[in-house]
Design a protein around this motif. Structure first.
Motif, PDB file in Angstrom:
ATOM      1  N   LYS A  23       0.830  -1.290   0.086  1.00 52.63           N
ATOM      2  CA  LYS A  23      -0.047  -0.053   0.196  1.00 52.63           C
ATOM      3  C   LYS A  23       0.759   1.401   0.026  1.00 52.63           C
ATOM      4  N   GLU A  27       6.232  -0.568   2.953  1.00 47.93           N
ATOM      5  CA  GLU A  27       5.688  -1.821   3.314  1.00 47.93           C
ATOM      6  C   GLU A  27       6.214  -2.723   2.492  1.00 47.93           C
ATOM      7  N   PRO A  71     -10.298   2.861   3.827  1.00 44.37           N
ATOM      8  CA  PRO A  71      -8.868   3.164   3.726  1.00 44.37           C
ATOM      9  C   PRO A  71      -7.926   1.635   3.955  1.00 44.37           C
ATOM     10  N   ARG A  72      -6.787   1.633   3.344  1.00 43.98           N
ATOM     11  CA  ARG A  72      -6.194   0.351   2.908  1.00 43.98           C
ATOM     12  C   ARG A  72      -7.011  -0.917   2.781  1.00 43.98           C
ATOM     13  N   ASP A  74      -9.399  -1.864   4.446  1.00 46.99           N
ATOM     14  CA  ASP A  74     -10.024  -2.440   5.598  1.00 46.99           C
ATOM     15  C   ASP A  74     -11.276  -2.202   5.759  1.00 46.99           C
ATOM     16  N   THR A  85      -7.170   9.786   0.246  1.00 47.35           N
ATOM     17  CA  THR A  85      -6.533   8.737   0.372  1.00 47.35           C
ATOM     18  C   THR A  85      -5.424   8.299  -0.641  1.00 47.35           C
ATOM     19  N   ARG A  86      -4.666   7.390  -0.401  1.00 44.32           N
ATOM     20  CA  ARG A  86      -3.744   7.053  -1.471  1.00 44.32           C
ATOM     21  C   ARG A  86      -4.250   5.653  -2.227  1.00 44.32           C
ATOM     22  N   SER A  87      -5.461   5.561  -2.285  1.00 42.83           N
ATOM     23  CA  SER A  87      -5.865   4.539  -3.222  1.00 42.83           C
ATOM     24  C   SER A  87      -5.684   4.736  -4.625  1.00 42.83           C
ATOM     25  N   GLU A 118       6.068   1.215  -5.293  1.00 39.96           N
ATOM     26  CA  GLU A 118       4.794   0.451  -5.097  1.00 39.96           C
ATOM     27  C   GLU A 118       3.888   0.526  -6.323  1.00 39.96           C
TER      28      GLU A 118
END
Length: 141
Positions: A23, A27, A71-72, A74, A85-87, A118
């Motif tokens: 993500k 990571e 987010p993430r 989740d 978000t970084r989506s 990423e």
């Protein structure tokens, strides 16, 4: 008015699917090679290993219909708008990746090697912005 977007390179990465993609760069994002279109070889002038850069990518496997996401990914977390978000799922899926240049090859098959990217294998690169300073570790940022 010219409103075109040109692909200047493509990512070569060990990350092959969205499910396996980290993500964020910290990571476990792997080193990757960006194969630069030879027409843009001269644009690499001044790029040096050890320097920081930002890669802008076209996240070609994103879903452009999403305006909100968990987010993430989740589902126990409350949804947020994609601009918060970084989506990769968003109306115009442009990725912003801060990297350290590990190698620069301005030969007949130009490329840059970067750390912690990423992005999926085959992701189009639409621009590279040199930051012009030596890469700082996470602790220094």
């Amino acid at each position: 008015m010219d409103m075109s977007l040109r692909i200047i390179g493509r990512v070569e990465s060990s990350v092959k699917s969205r499910a396996d993609a980290p993500k964020m760069e910290d990571e476990g994002a792997p080193q990757a090679v960006v194969r630069i279109d030879p027409a843009y070889r001269e644009a690499l002038l001044g790029m040096e290993p050890g320097k920081e850069a930002v890669l802008l990518t076209w996240l070609h496997q994103s879903d452009r219909s999403y305006l909100q996401v968990h987010p993430r990914g989740d589902k126990t977390r409350e949804k947020r708008g994609v601009f918060a978000t970084r989506s990769p799922d968003r109306p115009n899926p442009i990725g912003l990746h801060r990297v350290r240049l590990l190698a620069v090859d301005d030969g007949p098959e130009p490329s840059i090697t970067v750390d912690r990217l990423e992005a999926l294998d085959g992701t189009p690169v639409i621009d590279i912005k040199a930051i012009g300073r030596t890469y700082r570790s996470d602790e220094e940022r």
